[in-house]
Design an enzyme around this catalytic site. Sequence first.
Site, PDB file in Angstrom:
ATOM      1  N   GLY A   1      14.321  42.967  46.266  1.00 40.34           N
ATOM      2  CA  GLY A   1      14.937  44.189  46.759  1.00 40.34           C
ATOM      3  C   GLY A   1      15.756  43.957  48.022  1.00 40.34           C
ATOM      4  O   GLY A   1      16.784  44.617  48.245  1.00 40.34           O
TER       5      GLY A   1
ATOM      6  N   GLU B   1      44.114  33.637  40.106  1.00 38.26           N
ATOM      7  CA  GLU B   1      44.860  32.401  39.846  1.00 38.26           C
ATOM      8  C   GLU B   1      44.506  31.778  38.489  1.00 38.26           C
ATOM      9  O   GLU B   1      44.320  30.565  38.367  1.00 38.26           O
ATOM     10  CB  GLU B   1      44.672  31.415  41.000  1.00 38.26           C
TER      11      GLU B   1
ATOM     12  N   ILE C   1      48.655  41.613  44.275  1.00 43.84           N
ATOM     13  CA  ILE C   1      49.184  40.705  45.290  1.00 43.84           C
ATOM     14  C   ILE C   1      48.264  40.701  46.513  1.00 43.84           C
ATOM     15  O   ILE C   1      48.159  41.695  47.236  1.00 43.84           O
ATOM     16  CB  ILE C   1      50.612  41.112  45.703  1.00 43.84           C
TER      17      ILE C   1
END
Length: 390
Positions: free
Chosen positions: A347, A370, A165
């Site tokens: 890098g 979702e 959540i």
Amino acid sequence: MTDHGPQPVERQLPTEEARDLIALVRELVQREIRPRAAEEEDAGHFPREVFRLLSRSGLLALPYAEEFGGGAQPYEVYLQVLEELAGARLTVGLGVSVHTLACHALAGYGTKEQQAEHLPAMLGGGLLGAYCLSEPSSGSDAASLRTRATRDGDTWILEGTKAWITHGGVADFYTVLARTGGEGAHGITAFLVPGDAPGLTAAAPERKMGMKGSPTAQLHFDGVRVPDARRIGDEGQGFAIALSALDSGRLGIAACAIGVAQAALDEALAFVEERRQFGRPLADFQGLRFLLADMATQIEAGRALYLAAARLRDQGLPFSKQAAMAKLFCTDAGMQVTTDAVQLMGGYGYTADFPAERYMREAKVLQIVEGTNQIQRMVVARHLAGPESR
């Protein structure tokens, strides 16, 4: 620490009001969000003060009706605001998308009395919402959720656990899907649960590879009492409400992904213009220029796809297939573009001195939330060659 951020994108905006809105968002982003984004993400700081500012500015209520304090903006405009916010800090952009998702059930299916009582505070009163569908044993298979609501007179008693959540433990309200009937999709009902309800507790936030400033946590419902007046829609209608919300929410995720990708491209462009190898700027090397061209093309294609789906929604036309396509394409593009930005910077791209590595880590979650991108492919395929197609 370098963070060039997104260069201004030429927006497809339908009105002068919408153009003024984007200008406001860009000013707010440059003043309040971007300067502290890298430091606060590294520290795992949740920017609650930013969400309060967004609420006061009307930016947590954009796609909802003016009657209850909303901005009455079309999704075409709202999603471009999300892209701007996510490009500055995904914790903020995704947070606005999740809050909008949490308000959807009440705005779309609540009674007039419920809307009048709750929506003004939810939309413009400084509150922040969360959406509770997933559980430890039911992610993609959301219809098998086990959290149960049992009726006791004029109240419901909620028992169970929700997982993954966003805003778990910090939200002021939760839109919760719970089982009130038999097994399957038809036994699920939606509820609006206060964040401080007795019996509602949050576990420690998950430790994540990205979006460290956005708390993601399990929620435990231990005899949480919710008045029937906070039930949203009819009993058993909850799963349909959830799917309706997710169609719109997927467009929010798509816009966030393009925001992150645009930020990564802009960082890479600035780097190749400044960095010199073999006596000339990296931008002069054709191999890198082709890579940049591919990145820019994916971003433009993704933006066009999510805007096309948003316009269907704004016209009241079916857009579920297009929402799944947009979520799928934009989040895959976001992952590819951010990965290419790190590669292009070598890098330096791998170090935390530049934001490219943060964009790459953040982009990954957008392929998951979702509805994973494998689920999006299932949704699109059903529309092409299943009952939906006929």
